[in-house]
Design a protein around this motif. Structure first.
Motif, PDB file in Angstrom:
ATOM      1  N   PRO A  11       4.060   8.504   1.059  1.00  0.00           N
ATOM      2  CA  PRO A  11       3.271   7.211   1.677  1.00  0.00           C
ATOM      3  C   PRO A  11       1.728   7.251   1.885  1.00  0.00           C
ATOM      4  O   PRO A  11       1.343   6.106   2.229  1.00  0.00           O
ATOM      5  CB  PRO A  11       4.090   6.929   2.906  1.00  0.00           C
ATOM      6  N   TRP A  12       1.400   8.397   2.070  1.00  0.00           N
ATOM      7  CA  TRP A  12      -0.015   8.707   2.437  1.00  0.00           C
ATOM      8  C   TRP A  12      -0.915   8.589   1.183  1.00  0.00           C
ATOM      9  O   TRP A  12      -0.742   8.733   0.265  1.00  0.00           O
ATOM     10  CB  TRP A  12      -0.231   9.737   3.220  1.00  0.00           C
ATOM     11  N   GLN A  13      -2.250   8.179   1.580  1.00  0.00           N
ATOM     12  CA  GLN A  13      -3.311   8.063   0.504  1.00  0.00           C
ATOM     13  C   GLN A  13      -4.168   9.298   0.119  1.00  0.00           C
ATOM     14  O   GLN A  13      -5.264   9.016   0.788  1.00  0.00           O
ATOM     15  CB  GLN A  13      -4.211   6.660   0.771  1.00  0.00           C
ATOM     16  N   TYR A  14      -3.299  10.225  -0.165  1.00  0.00           N
ATOM     17  CA  TYR A  14      -4.239  11.441  -0.671  1.00  0.00           C
ATOM     18  C   TYR A  14      -3.265  11.843  -1.660  1.00  0.00           C
ATOM     19  O   TYR A  14      -2.271  11.787  -1.914  1.00  0.00           O
ATOM     20  CB  TYR A  14      -4.407  12.421   0.519  1.00  0.00           C
ATOM     21  N   SER A  15      -4.042  12.759  -2.580  1.00  0.00           N
ATOM     22  CA  SER A  15      -3.470  13.337  -3.806  1.00  0.00           C
ATOM     23  C   SER A  15      -2.200  14.259  -3.219  1.00  0.00           C
ATOM     24  O   SER A  15      -2.196  14.848  -2.500  1.00  0.00           O
ATOM     25  CB  SER A  15      -4.360  13.664  -4.722  1.00  0.00           C
ATOM     26  N   GLN A  16      -1.498  14.538  -4.392  1.00  0.00           N
ATOM     27  CA  GLN A  16      -0.350  15.575  -4.240  1.00  0.00           C
ATOM     28  C   GLN A  16      -0.972  16.886  -3.909  1.00  0.00           C
ATOM     29  O   GLN A  16      -0.162  17.796  -3.360  1.00  0.00           O
ATOM     30  CB  GLN A  16       0.880  15.348  -5.492  1.00  0.00           C
ATOM     31  N   MET A  63       0.863  -1.130   0.006  1.00  0.00           N
ATOM     32  CA  MET A  63       0.022  -0.043  -0.068  1.00  0.00           C
ATOM     33  C   MET A  63       0.925   1.286  -0.045  1.00  0.00           C
ATOM     34  O   MET A  63       0.522   2.285  -0.606  1.00  0.00           O
ATOM     35  CB  MET A  63      -0.924   0.021   1.153  1.00  0.00           C
ATOM     36  N   MET A  64       1.750   1.206   0.901  1.00  0.00           N
ATOM     37  CA  MET A  64       2.743   2.295   1.099  1.00  0.00           C
ATOM     38  C   MET A  64       3.519   2.701  -0.613  1.00  0.00           C
ATOM     39  O   MET A  64       3.492   3.908  -0.813  1.00  0.00           O
ATOM     40  CB  MET A  64       3.880   2.167   1.876  1.00  0.00           C
ATOM     41  N   MET A  65       3.997   1.535  -1.077  1.00  0.00           N
ATOM     42  CA  MET A  65       4.503   1.586  -2.190  1.00  0.00           C
ATOM     43  C   MET A  65       3.732   2.055  -3.438  1.00  0.00           C
ATOM     44  O   MET A  65       4.147   2.889  -4.488  1.00  0.00           O
ATOM     45  CB  MET A  65       5.274   0.427  -2.670  1.00  0.00           C
ATOM     46  N   THR A  66       2.418   1.804  -3.570  1.00  0.00           N
ATOM     47  CA  THR A  66       1.766   2.334  -4.425  1.00  0.00           C
ATOM     48  C   THR A  66       1.084   3.665  -4.426  1.00  0.00           C
ATOM     49  O   THR A  66       1.424   4.456  -5.252  1.00  0.00           O
ATOM     50  CB  THR A  66       0.173   1.275  -4.161  1.00  0.00           C
ATOM     51  N   ASN A  67       1.191   3.993  -2.929  1.00  0.00           N
ATOM     52  CA  ASN A  67       0.986   5.537  -2.620  1.00  0.00           C
ATOM     53  C   ASN A  67       2.071   6.567  -3.173  1.00  0.00           C
ATOM     54  O   ASN A  67       1.860   7.489  -3.557  1.00  0.00           O
ATOM     55  CB  ASN A  67       0.716   5.923  -1.119  1.00  0.00           C
ATOM     56  N   ILE A  68       3.374   5.825  -3.020  1.00  0.00           N
ATOM     57  CA  ILE A  68       4.486   6.665  -3.364  1.00  0.00           C
ATOM     58  C   ILE A  68       4.359   6.666  -4.912  1.00  0.00           C
ATOM     59  O   ILE A  68       4.764   7.757  -5.403  1.00  0.00           O
ATOM     60  CB  ILE A  68       5.755   6.034  -2.852  1.00  0.00           C
ATOM     61  N   GLU A  69       4.198   5.549  -5.543  1.00  0.00           N
ATOM     62  CA  GLU A  69       4.216   5.614  -6.843  1.00  0.00           C
ATOM     63  C   GLU A  69       2.925   6.575  -7.337  1.00  0.00           C
ATOM     64  O   GLU A  69       3.215   7.448  -8.460  1.00  0.00           O
ATOM     65  CB  GLU A  69       3.763   4.149  -7.425  1.00  0.00           C
ATOM     66  N   ASN A  70       1.918   6.614  -6.806  1.00  0.00           N
ATOM     67  CA  ASN A  70       0.834   7.414  -7.499  1.00  0.00           C
ATOM     68  C   ASN A  70       0.772   8.705  -6.971  1.00  0.00           C
ATOM     69  O   ASN A  70       0.332   9.751  -7.636  1.00  0.00           O
ATOM     70  CB  ASN A  70      -0.609   6.876  -6.869  1.00  0.00           C
ATOM     71  N   ASN A  71       1.077   9.125  -5.485  1.00  0.00           N
ATOM     72  CA  ASN A  71       0.861  10.223  -5.010  1.00  0.00           C
ATOM     73  C   ASN A  71       2.285  10.934  -4.785  1.00  0.00           C
ATOM     74  O   ASN A  71       2.249  11.961  -4.165  1.00  0.00           O
ATOM     75  CB  ASN A  71      -0.071  10.097  -3.561  1.00  0.00           C
ATOM     76  N   GLY A  72       3.333  10.103  -4.901  1.00  0.00           N
ATOM     77  CA  GLY A  72       4.675  10.833  -4.236  1.00  0.00           C
ATOM     78  C   GLY A  72       4.820  10.931  -2.871  1.00  0.00           C
ATOM     79  O   GLY A  72       5.663  11.617  -2.416  1.00  0.00           O
TER      80      GLY A  72
END
Length: 439
Positions: free
Chosen positions: A424-429, A413-422
């Motif tokens: 570790p947390w699950q919210y947009s940049q 989950m953390m790696m997916t968040n880093i990939e998508n959001n830059g």
């Protein structure tokens, strides 16, 4: 001819003992070379300094003063006392008796033998305390679950070996009538000699020769026992500290193939067909990370053979202290066990490894152990001979993530968040700085 029989017999025992030892050393080197190549010949002055301070000087041992000082006594005593092996070998091969005494003179000879006797007595005291700590006091780190069976017995066998060899040395001197009458160097054995009062000269001579033979044979047996024992660190501590990782703790290596892929993604103008830099990998590795011992590098395999099983790493490991499955000592012991199994497989199949359907990962070390590690480097910091269990753990984690996509859900989950959001947390940049507007 008959008078030369003992000398011939001695020569045969000596050749057999040393020959078997050399055979095992060659097997040891072969097994270590099963690991991948790694360059550890840089920064030579630092490496020599490390070896002198840590292996020779026992610098890290005395961080725990009781066991550290006792270990130095055993280490110094055992090495210096075995200098007399030179005299024993010459006497055994040529039928002489205390050949060095007339050569170097009574004063120097007495000083040397007297020093050896004092050291032998101190070694006896030290190993007795070690035995008490291990078996009566039951120091916790010697009673972890990986220390049951052979590892537990091995520790005691070594102590018994040292007790017997030191006792034989003192008895040999105590029953040497001429040596005792000369009063040269019998600092400790003079107190042992009265135990044999009332024995005939013939009986004393028999006891002396028996102790002499048992002492030399015992040393040769001990020498060959090293390969099967945790005491292999007597031989490997020096190269292990010399080739230890000198980079700052926490600095991990990058896979060249992965680094090049990242560079390609970040630089649209990069030439995908450009020649790799000198020293860089020119092709993608066959496997990312490590799932078996042959995926590790040769320094890591030497680490496994060097492990003293002292448990200082495990007793300092926060994961182990909080009840997790991980024990850094067990990681090294399991790596060595698997490496030994691979070596026996090669021996049984004419020099080629025959797939046995097993590997280090899962069959020896479980993912649960690997993911329990906090990568804090406490085990690396504590090891008295600079073993690095963390490097093996991280290479095996790398395999789980990059080859099997088997990271724990939280990490995925953390790696997916880093990939998508830059992050570790699950919210947009776009929302990353909203916290500053909160009251």
């Amino acid at each position: 001819m008959e008078k030369y029989i003992p000398n011939i017999f001695f020569a045969l025992i000596l050749i057999t003992g040393i020959g078997y030892f050399v055979m095992n050393v060659r097997k040891l080197i072969r097994n270590i070379k099963l690991g991948k190549d790694i360059d550890r010949n840089d920064r030579k002055p630092e490496r020599w300094k490390n070896m002198a301070k840590i292996a020779l000087g026992q610098y890290k041992m005395v961080r725990r003063p009781v066991s550290g000082i006792l270990h130095i006594v055993v280490y110094v005593g055992f090495i210096l006392i075995n200098i007399e092996m030179l005299e024993i070998v010459i006497d055994g091969l040529f039928g002489t008796h205390r050949v060095f005494q007339p050569i170097i003179g009574d004063a120097l000879y007495g000083f040397l033998i007297g020093s050896f006797e004092i050291l032998a007595f101190l070694v006896l005291v030290a190993v007795t305390i070690f035995w008490f700590r291990r078996n009566i006091e039951k120091v916790k780190r010697f009673w972890n679950k990986e220390m049951q069976g052979w590892p537990k017995n091995d520790g005691n066998i070594i102590l018994y070996f040292e007790m017997v060899l030191m006792t034989l040395f003192l008895v040999m001197n105590a029953t040497d009538v001429h040596f005792q009458e000369a009063g040269v160097g019998n600092v400790i054995s003079q107190f042992v000699a009265p135990w044999f009062d009332g024995f005939s000269p013939e009986a004393l001579h028999t006891i002396e020769k028996s102790a002499w033979w048992l002492h030399i044979v015992g040393i040769l047996v001990f020498l060959n026992y090293l390969y099967y024992s945790k005491h292999l660190h007597i031989l490997l501590a020096f190269p292990n500290t010399f080739y230890a990782n000198l980079n700052p703790k926490g600095q991990f290596n990058n896979l060249e193939a992965v680094t090049n892929e990242v560079k390609m993604m970040m630089d649209p103008d990069a030439d995908p067909y450009a020649m790799p830099e000198e020293g860089a990998e020119d092709e993608e590795p066959s496997k990312f990370g490590a799932s078996d011992v042959t995926d590790l590098n040769w320094v890591q395999l030497m680490n496994a053979y060097t492990c003293t099983e002292c448990g200082r790493c495990t007793s300092s490991c926060p994961a182990n202290l909080t009840g997790k499955e991980l024990s850094p000592r067990a990681i090294m012991m399991k790596t060595r066990d698997r490496l030994e199994e691979v070596g026996k497989n090669i021996d049984a199949n004419g020099g080629e490894f025959k797939d046995d359907g097993k590997q280090l990962l899962n069959d020896y070390i479980t993912p649960e152990e690997l993911w329990a590690c906090t990568s804090c480097n406490a085990c690396v910091q504590e090891c008295p001979v600079n073993i690095d269990p963390l490097s093996i753990i991280m290479d095996m984690r790398r395999y789980l993530v990059m080859e099997e996509s088997a990271a724990p859900q939280e990490l995925n989950m953390m790696m997916t968040n880093i990939e998508n959001n830059g992050a570790p947390w699950q919210y947009s940049q776009m929302d990353r700085l909203n916290w500053k507007d909160e009251d």
